[in-house]
Design a protein around this motif. Sequence first.
Motif, PDB file in Angstrom:
ATOM      1  N   SER A  30       0.862  -1.128   0.193  1.00 19.42           N
ATOM      2  CA  SER A  30      -0.093   0.205  -0.050  1.00 19.42           C
ATOM      3  C   SER A  30       0.836   1.216  -0.082  1.00 19.42           C
ATOM      4  CB  SER A  30      -0.946  -0.097   1.096  1.00 19.42           C
ATOM      5  OG  SER A  30      -0.228  -0.041   2.352  1.00 19.42           O
ATOM      6  N   ARG A  31       2.002   1.185   0.516  1.00 11.83           N
ATOM      7  CA  ARG A  31       2.949   2.493   0.391  1.00 11.83           C
ATOM      8  C   ARG A  31       3.668   2.629  -0.720  1.00 11.83           C
ATOM      9  NH1 ARG A  31       6.485   2.970   5.980  1.00 11.83           N
ATOM     10  NH2 ARG A  31       7.878   2.860   4.112  1.00 11.83           N
ATOM     11  N   TRP A  32       3.295   1.931  -1.961  1.00 11.23           N
ATOM     12  CA  TRP A  32       3.868   1.939  -3.095  1.00 11.23           C
ATOM     13  C   TRP A  32       3.256   3.046  -3.858  1.00 11.23           C
ATOM     14  CZ3 TRP A  32       8.366   0.551  -5.048  1.00 11.23           C
ATOM     15  CH2 TRP A  32       8.528   0.470  -6.476  1.00 11.23           C
ATOM     16  N   ASN A  33       3.693   4.449  -3.730  1.00 11.52           N
ATOM     17  CA  ASN A  33       2.780   5.410  -4.164  1.00 11.52           C
ATOM     18  C   ASN A  33       3.896   6.461  -4.006  1.00 11.52           C
ATOM     19  OD1 ASN A  33       2.147   7.221  -1.682  1.00 11.52           O
ATOM     20  ND2 ASN A  33       1.170   5.330  -1.191  1.00 11.52           N
ATOM     21  N   PRO A  53       5.305   4.289 -13.429  1.00  8.38           N
ATOM     22  CA  PRO A  53       4.290   3.919 -14.445  1.00  8.38           C
ATOM     23  C   PRO A  53       3.423   2.956 -14.309  1.00  8.38           C
ATOM     24  CG  PRO A  53       6.645   3.614 -14.861  1.00  8.38           C
ATOM     25  CD  PRO A  53       6.582   3.643 -13.340  1.00  8.38           C
ATOM     26  N   ARG A  54       2.299   3.217 -15.107  1.00  2.75           N
ATOM     27  CA  ARG A  54       1.002   2.386 -15.278  1.00  2.75           C
ATOM     28  C   ARG A  54       1.169   1.504 -16.428  1.00  2.75           C
ATOM     29  NH1 ARG A  54      -2.289   3.500 -10.873  1.00  2.75           N
ATOM     30  NH2 ARG A  54      -2.159   5.380  -9.904  1.00  2.75           N
ATOM     31  N   PRO A  55       0.834   0.334 -16.525  1.00  3.68           N
ATOM     32  CA  PRO A  55       0.614  -0.423 -17.857  1.00  3.68           C
ATOM     33  C   PRO A  55      -0.658   0.175 -18.646  1.00  3.68           C
ATOM     34  CG  PRO A  55       0.546  -1.858 -16.077  1.00  3.68           C
ATOM     35  CD  PRO A  55       0.581  -0.886 -15.266  1.00  3.68           C
ATOM     36  N   LYS A  56      -0.431   0.238 -19.958  1.00  3.04           N
ATOM     37  CA  LYS A  56      -1.444   0.933 -20.794  1.00  3.04           C
ATOM     38  C   LYS A  56      -2.662   0.400 -20.427  1.00  3.04           C
ATOM     39  CE  LYS A  56       0.556   2.221 -24.922  1.00  3.04           C
ATOM     40  NZ  LYS A  56       0.829   2.219 -26.251  1.00  3.04           N
ATOM     41  N   ASN A  57      -3.905   1.059 -20.400  1.00  2.00           N
ATOM     42  CA  ASN A  57      -5.188   0.816 -20.034  1.00  2.00           C
ATOM     43  C   ASN A  57      -5.237   0.050 -18.900  1.00  2.00           C
ATOM     44  OD1 ASN A  57      -5.879   1.858 -22.709  1.00  2.00           O
ATOM     45  ND2 ASN A  57      -5.115  -0.242 -23.648  1.00  2.00           N
ATOM     46  N   SER A  58      -4.617   0.562 -17.812  1.00  2.00           N
ATOM     47  CA  SER A  58      -4.814  -0.200 -16.398  1.00  2.00           C
ATOM     48  C   SER A  58      -4.735   0.870 -15.353  1.00  2.00           C
ATOM     49  CB  SER A  58      -3.595  -1.061 -16.358  1.00  2.00           C
ATOM     50  OG  SER A  58      -3.550  -1.387 -15.138  1.00  2.00           O
ATOM     51  N   SER A  59      -5.152   0.700 -14.313  1.00  2.00           N
ATOM     52  CA  SER A  59      -5.297   1.735 -13.104  1.00  2.00           C
ATOM     53  C   SER A  59      -4.272   1.049 -11.946  1.00  2.00           C
ATOM     54  CB  SER A  59      -6.639   1.608 -12.647  1.00  2.00           C
ATOM     55  OG  SER A  59      -7.071   0.579 -12.174  1.00  2.00           O
ATOM     56  N   ARG A  60      -3.739  -0.207 -12.369  1.00  2.00           N
ATOM     57  CA  ARG A  60      -2.881  -0.708 -11.282  1.00  2.00           C
ATOM     58  C   ARG A  60      -1.445  -0.110 -11.792  1.00  2.00           C
ATOM     59  NH1 ARG A  60       0.245  -4.551 -13.075  1.00  2.00           N
ATOM     60  NH2 ARG A  60      -0.188  -5.576 -15.075  1.00  2.00           N
ATOM     61  N   GLN A  61      -0.648  -0.051 -10.681  1.00  2.00           N
ATOM     62  CA  GLN A  61       0.898   0.454 -10.826  1.00  2.00           C
ATOM     63  C   GLN A  61       1.794  -0.577 -11.165  1.00  2.00           C
ATOM     64  OE1 GLN A  61       1.169   2.336  -7.003  1.00  2.00           O
ATOM     65  NE2 GLN A  61       0.360   4.309  -7.622  1.00  2.00           N
ATOM     66  N   SER A  62       2.840  -0.227 -12.021  1.00  2.00           N
ATOM     67  CA  SER A  62       3.825  -1.319 -12.370  1.00  2.00           C
ATOM     68  C   SER A  62       4.576  -1.626 -10.994  1.00  2.00           C
ATOM     69  CB  SER A  62       4.886  -0.677 -13.052  1.00  2.00           C
ATOM     70  OG  SER A  62       4.214  -0.216 -14.310  1.00  2.00           O
ATOM     71  N   GLY A  63       5.442  -2.538 -10.962  1.00  2.00           N
ATOM     72  CA  GLY A  63       6.180  -3.051 -10.016  1.00  2.00           C
ATOM     73  C   GLY A  63       7.662  -2.228 -10.020  1.00  2.00           C
ATOM     74  N   ASP A  88       7.625  -2.714   3.754  1.00  2.00           N
ATOM     75  CA  ASP A  88       6.392  -3.525   3.957  1.00  2.00           C
ATOM     76  C   ASP A  88       6.528  -4.808   3.616  1.00  2.00           C
ATOM     77  OD1 ASP A  88       5.468  -1.209   5.080  1.00  2.00           O
ATOM     78  OD2 ASP A  88       3.983  -0.608   3.518  1.00  2.00           O
ATOM     79  N   GLY A  89       7.627  -5.523   3.885  1.00  2.00           N
ATOM     80  CA  GLY A  89       7.907  -6.864   3.374  1.00  2.00           C
ATOM     81  C   GLY A  89       8.285  -7.414   1.948  1.00  2.00           C
ATOM     82  N   CYS A  90       8.229  -6.077   1.230  1.00  2.00           N
ATOM     83  CA  CYS A  90       8.965  -6.375  -0.006  1.00  2.00           C
ATOM     84  C   CYS A  90      10.161  -5.739  -0.371  1.00  2.00           C
ATOM     85  CB  CYS A  90       7.869  -5.720  -1.080  1.00  2.00           C
ATOM     86  SG  CYS A  90       6.251  -6.326  -0.987  1.00  2.00           S
ATOM     87  N   ARG A  91      11.076  -6.503  -0.749  1.00  2.00           N
ATOM     88  CA  ARG A  91      12.585  -6.073  -1.050  1.00  2.00           C
ATOM     89  C   ARG A  91      12.710  -5.150  -2.066  1.00  2.00           C
ATOM     90  NH1 ARG A  91      16.867  -9.665   0.471  1.00  2.00           N
ATOM     91  NH2 ARG A  91      18.256  -8.028   1.161  1.00  2.00           N
ATOM     92  N   LEU A  92      13.213  -4.013  -2.172  1.00  2.00           N
ATOM     93  CA  LEU A  92      13.446  -3.184  -3.105  1.00  2.00           C
ATOM     94  C   LEU A  92      14.976  -3.402  -3.840  1.00  2.00           C
ATOM     95  CD1 LEU A  92      12.597   0.305  -1.604  1.00  2.00           C
ATOM     96  CD2 LEU A  92      11.222  -1.366  -2.850  1.00  2.00           C
ATOM     97  N   SER A  93      14.985  -3.259  -5.061  1.00  2.00           N
ATOM     98  CA  SER A  93      16.179  -3.311  -5.850  1.00  2.00           C
ATOM     99  C   SER A  93      16.331  -2.184  -6.575  1.00  2.00           C
ATOM    100  CB  SER A  93      16.110  -4.381  -6.791  1.00  2.00           C
ATOM    101  OG  SER A  93      17.211  -4.621  -7.700  1.00  2.00           O
ATOM    102  N   VAL A  94      17.285  -1.538  -6.186  1.00  2.00           N
ATOM    103  CA  VAL A  94      17.719   0.018  -6.594  1.00  2.00           C
ATOM    104  C   VAL A  94      18.825   0.089  -7.637  1.00  2.00           C
ATOM    105  CG1 VAL A  94      18.109   2.332  -5.864  1.00  2.00           C
ATOM    106  CG2 VAL A  94      16.745   0.870  -4.437  1.00  2.00           C
TER     107      VAL A  94
END
Length: 122
Positions: A30-33, A53-63, A88-94
């Motif tokens: 949820s903190r992915w904004n 970014p958001r995939p075309k024609n989608s309201s969900r966010q990219s990973g 929040d339990g997800c590992r970031l790769s930067v």
Amino acid sequence: MGDRRDGNKHLPDIRRMCSLKVDISGQPPSRWNPEDLKEVFSKYGEVGDVFIPRPKNSSRQSGFAFVRFHSERDGSEALRKMNGYDLDGCRLSVSRAQYGRGEKPHDGGQGRDAPRRRSRSR
């Protein structure tokens, strides 16, 4: 952070910013904004832009997201400290972003539209 409601009119000038690409493992939390990512990354300096970014024609966010710092030094520090960070339990790769907005990767002349070369041994 830039306002993207009116196409490219309100996009920030990122040409002199240090751009980082941030990938997330698994389903974005949820903190992915943009606001929360700016808050997390601003520990290392002034963040000039966050874009998810958001995939075309989608309201969900990219990973993945782009976080841009005004200072190269701040961006480098964030890269070192945030790579592997647990959000929040997800590992970031930067990593450093390879291309800026509107740029395309160079394909070394081997892309779809490149002329085909024939072997001289024929």
